[in-house]
Design a protein around this motif. Structure first.
Motif, PDB file in Angstrom:
ATOM      1  N   ASN A   1       0.828  -1.214   0.000  1.00 52.76           N
ATOM      2  CA  ASN A   1       0.000   0.000   0.000  1.00 52.76           C
ATOM      3  C   ASN A   1       0.865   1.267   0.000  1.00 52.76           C
ATOM      4  O   ASN A   1       0.795   2.099   0.895  1.00 52.76           O
ATOM      5  N   GLN A   2       1.660   1.416  -1.066  1.00 57.69           N
ATOM      6  CA  GLN A   2       2.609   2.530  -1.117  1.00 57.69           C
ATOM      7  C   GLN A   2       2.610   3.241  -2.466  1.00 57.69           C
ATOM      8  O   GLN A   2       3.514   4.022  -2.765  1.00 57.69           O
TER       9      GLN A   2
ATOM     10  N   ASP B   1      -5.339  -0.214   3.043  1.00 60.09           N
ATOM     11  CA  ASP B   1      -6.217   0.331   2.000  1.00 60.09           C
ATOM     12  C   ASP B   1      -6.511   1.815   2.213  1.00 60.09           C
ATOM     13  O   ASP B   1      -7.545   2.319   1.771  1.00 60.09           O
ATOM     14  N   ALA B   2      -5.611   2.524   2.871  1.00 59.27           N
ATOM     15  CA  ALA B   2      -5.788   3.963   3.096  1.00 59.27           C
ATOM     16  C   ALA B   2      -5.055   4.746   2.012  1.00 59.27           C
ATOM     17  O   ALA B   2      -4.076   4.275   1.424  1.00 59.27           O
TER      18      ALA B   2
ATOM     19  N   PHE C   1      -8.169  18.509   0.188  1.00 65.23           N
ATOM     20  CA  PHE C   1      -7.422  17.401   0.794  1.00 65.23           C
ATOM     21  C   PHE C   1      -8.408  16.351   1.274  1.00 65.23           C
ATOM     22  O   PHE C   1      -9.413  16.671   1.925  1.00 65.23           O
ATOM     23  N   GLU C   2      -8.098  15.094   0.950  1.00 59.48           N
ATOM     24  CA  GLU C   2      -8.972  13.988   1.340  1.00 59.48           C
ATOM     25  C   GLU C   2      -8.135  12.864   1.940  1.00 59.48           C
ATOM     26  O   GLU C   2      -7.086  12.495   1.397  1.00 59.48           O
ATOM     27  N   TYR C   3      -8.613  12.347   3.061  1.00 57.96           N
ATOM     28  CA  TYR C   3      -8.030  11.129   3.633  1.00 57.96           C
ATOM     29  C   TYR C   3      -9.101  10.053   3.598  1.00 57.96           C
ATOM     30  O   TYR C   3     -10.195  10.222   4.145  1.00 57.96           O
TER      31      TYR C   3
ATOM     32  N   GLU D   1      -1.392   5.265   1.671  1.00 60.63           N
ATOM     33  CA  GLU D   1      -0.777   5.496   2.977  1.00 60.63           C
ATOM     34  C   GLU D   1      -0.797   4.201   3.785  1.00 60.63           C
ATOM     35  O   GLU D   1      -1.868   3.689   4.109  1.00 60.63           O
ATOM     36  N   ASN D   2       0.390   3.672   4.092  1.00 61.45           N
ATOM     37  CA  ASN D   2       0.426   2.432   4.879  1.00 61.45           C
ATOM     38  C   ASN D   2       0.729   2.672   6.353  1.00 61.45           C
ATOM     39  O   ASN D   2       0.737   1.722   7.146  1.00 61.45           O
ATOM     40  N   GLY D   3       0.980   3.917   6.747  1.00 58.90           N
ATOM     41  CA  GLY D   3       1.205   4.222   8.157  1.00 58.90           C
ATOM     42  C   GLY D   3       2.500   3.698   8.729  1.00 58.90           C
ATOM     43  O   GLY D   3       2.720   3.772   9.942  1.00 58.90           O
TER      44      GLY D   3
END
Length: 651
Positions: free
Chosen positions: A179-180, A244-245, A284-286, A215-217
């Protein structure tokens, strides 16, 4: 390596024999017509100074197709020397800031989400052109995995006083971790025009930019990464917090800067009226489809409790309109005096008002700000100075005092002094943010930041040096406010904070290139020091880059070769960590990163107007241990082989 030499031998005959027209020689001049023995009339020749690149401040450089060590440093995703910036593992991700003096300040409030803006081109970063003949530049570079980085640019003058340019920079890179993926695009279109009598000048640009990141955190278990277990050489096997972010930044801007000389003929005394207009909107969206994270088979609320059990979709909207009107008087002896008024209007908003836990989080933050100010410019002989002061006349309290003085001792020696005193309004996301995560909702009324900065720069044949000393008061930052139990539960709760103490920051940067025949050693050393009661502004004490390289001509000077090794290093420190929900870095005091050598090997070549780049990045990664990080739980890049080129066409 075989692929590289195959591409060299494939490209060499094509570029050597197929580029018949428009030959370029930057040691003398380059031509605008075809070379032929049948030419009856003298050939029209365009000199180098007729291919200009102009900034918003009307500083001028020229299109350059040479191959220097600085071109090696700037052959990257940002298209600039990124010394002082530490990239994350994949191209198109954010950067950790090693050199704090790279930070720019404006007294006006900004959108925020600064970790997402490293590749977002602001209005003062757009360049305008004036060229004798059409010019095209093509940039290409391979990415970390399954993708490419490209940048195409074309500019032409339809007449001596009207120029158009269009450019698009795009990137797609899957990356080596789960997830990158990065997918970005930057479209730019510019128009430059002036009347034949030079009374009216205008620069106009339009940009559309989008930056998408999965974004994998970060990795959940750094022990697996640091163990050097062969099972984890495939980085896809390392567990990450988010599968899945993704985050998305989008922006459009229309910009006009123009001025008109009132007197018909330019003389010793001139009067100008000028106007600058900037309309911009950002989004901006998360987005996170699956809310719980999994660590070693256990469910974790990574960002605390949430209003939603799935499909989080946080959206922040922003638009602004900026107008600056001014009148300037110019005297060839005294300099140029300008008086101006600024009108700034912005709207930062969500689609709802939140009421919970005796708190109200409003839906919008709207600001109308008017400033008045003056500016003085002086350019004569060896002196070049600009002094500006502005302050608000509306309810907000903000001001900006900026003075810069440059003295050219001779062609090779230059001294520059700059002082800036800013009373800055907070960025919008410090004062208002809404999220589906309960802890990530706030409404604040922070005080203005007070920033005093002194810069001294010296350019000499022996060394280039710069010194910066800054005093920061009421410094705003993002802090980790997780409780002890939340830390044990792997939760990461971030909130804005304001430091009520004083931070003193000092940096000294020295650059010097030593040459030994066809060999050269290019050195850049940065020293930084902070004085503060609490660890708020954290920077590495030493950052260094040392490049040993060899250059020479081959094949009767048809090929210019450059090859060498780059050594990058910074001392360990408590680096800021990255939070994808708010698109910002935050202060942490749990883990230090740094103190690892990073070695790159490169072979570059120039054939006519084409520069070819081959690079083995971080080739020592398997030799020095897996202790390399870009942030506390985001590893730095592994050994990667990269190939790229920059190709210019002059028609």
């Amino acid at each position: 390596m075989r692929i590289f030499f195959f591409l060299i031998f494939l490209a060499f005959p094509i570029m050597l024999f197929s580029q018949n027209g428009k030959e370029l020689d930057f040691s003398t001049k380059y031509r605008s017509g075809l070379d032929t023995t049948k030419t009856k009339k003298p050939e029209k020749v365009a000199t180098i100074d007729m291919y200009r690149v102009i900034t918003l401040e009307r500083d001028t450089t020229y299109i350059d197709t040479s191959l220097t060590i600085q071109k090696e440093y700037s052959h990257n995703y940002l298209r600039k020397d990124n010394f002082g910036l530490l990239p994350f593992a994949n191209d198109g991700q954010t950067y950790n800031t090693l050199q704090y003096s790279l930070t720019d300040f404006s007294p006006l409030p900004e959108f925020g989400f600064k970790a997402k803006h490293f590749n977002f081109l602001e209005a003062n970063q757009i360049r305008y052109c004036s060229v004798a003949t059409p010019v095209t530049e093509l940039y290409f570079k391979t990415t970390q995995q399954k993708g490419q980085s490209v940048d195409s640019f074309i500019t032409l003058n339809t007449s001596e006083n009207l120029n158009f340019s269009m450019a698009y920079k795009g990137l797609r890179s899957v990356g080596k971790y789960i997830n990158q993926l990065s997918s970005t695009g930057n479209f730019r279109f510019t128009v430059s025009y002036n009347t034949k009598n030079k009374r009216y000048f205008t620069n106009v640009h339009y940009t559309y930019q989008d930056i998408l990141n999965e974004e994998n955190g970060g990795i959940t278990t750094v022990e697996d990464f640091e163990s050097e277990n062969i099972d984890y050489k495939n980085r896809q096997r390392l567990e990450v917090y988010l599968t899945d972010a993704k985050s998305f930044l989008k922006g459009k801007r229309f910009f006009v800067d123009h001025f008109f000389r009132v007197n018909g003929t330019q003389g010793a005394n001139n009067l100008y009226v000028n106007h600058q207009f900037n309309y911009e909107n950002k989004f901006f969206e998360y987005n996170q489809a699956t809310v719980p994270s999994t660590v070693n088979g256990t469910f974790v609320d990574r960002f605390g409790e949430s209003f939603k059990t799935s499909n989080i979709n946080d959206q922040t909207h922003y638009n602004k309109m900026y107008n600056k009107f001014g009148v300037a008087y110019e005297n060839t002896t005294l300099g140029k005096f300008q008086f101006f008024i600024e009108d700034f209007r912005s709207n930062y908003y969500y689609n709802q008002i939140l009421i919970f836990d005796d708190r109200i989080v409003p839906s919008a933050l709207s600001q109308n700000i008017n400033n008045v100010g003056g500016q003085y410019e002086y350019r004569k002989n060896k002196w070049n100075g600009k002094f500006l002061y502005s302050r608000s006349i509306t309810n907000q309290s903000l001001s900006n005092l900026n003075g810069k003085l440059q003295y050219d001792i001779n062609d090779e020696n230059q001294l520059t002094f700059q002082y800036q005193n800013i009373n800055k309004l907070p960025n919008n996301n410090y004062n208002l943010y809404q999220s589906s995560y309960i802890a990530y909702n706030w409404s604040n009324d922070f005080k203005n930041e007070k920033i005093n900065t002194l810069n001294v720069n010296a350019t000499t044949p022996w060394v280039n040096a710069s010194l910066q000393f800054s005093i920061l008061k009421d410094h705003l930052y993002f802090a980790d406010i997780s409780s002890a139990q939340q830390i044990l539960d792997r939760s990461q709760i971030i909130a804005p904070a304001q430091y009520d103490g004083t931070i003193n920051y000092l940096s000294v940067k020295v650059s010097k290139e030593l040459k030994f025949g066809k060999f050269a050693l290019d050195n850049t050393l940065l020293y930084q020091k902070t004085e503060q009661q609490d660890a708020i502004l954290n920077v590495p004490e030493i950052v260094t880059r040392n490049t040993l390289y060899f250059t020479n001509y081959f094949f009767k000077k048809a090929l210019y070769l450059q090859t060498g090794i780059v050594f990058n290093y910074f001392t360990s420190y408590y680096a800021n960590d990255y939070n994808p929900v708010i698109g910002e870095f935050f202060v942490q005091e749990n883990k230090k990163i740094g103190n690892f050598p990073n070695l790159d090997f490169f072979v570059n070549a120039r054939i006519q107007r084409t520069r070819i780049y081959f690079k083995a990045e971080h080739f020592n990664s398997s030799l020095t241990g897996n202790n390399f990080y870009a942030s506390p739980n985001n590893p730095y890049r592994d050994f990667t082989i990269r190939f790229g080129l920059v190709w210019n066409f002059f028609q």
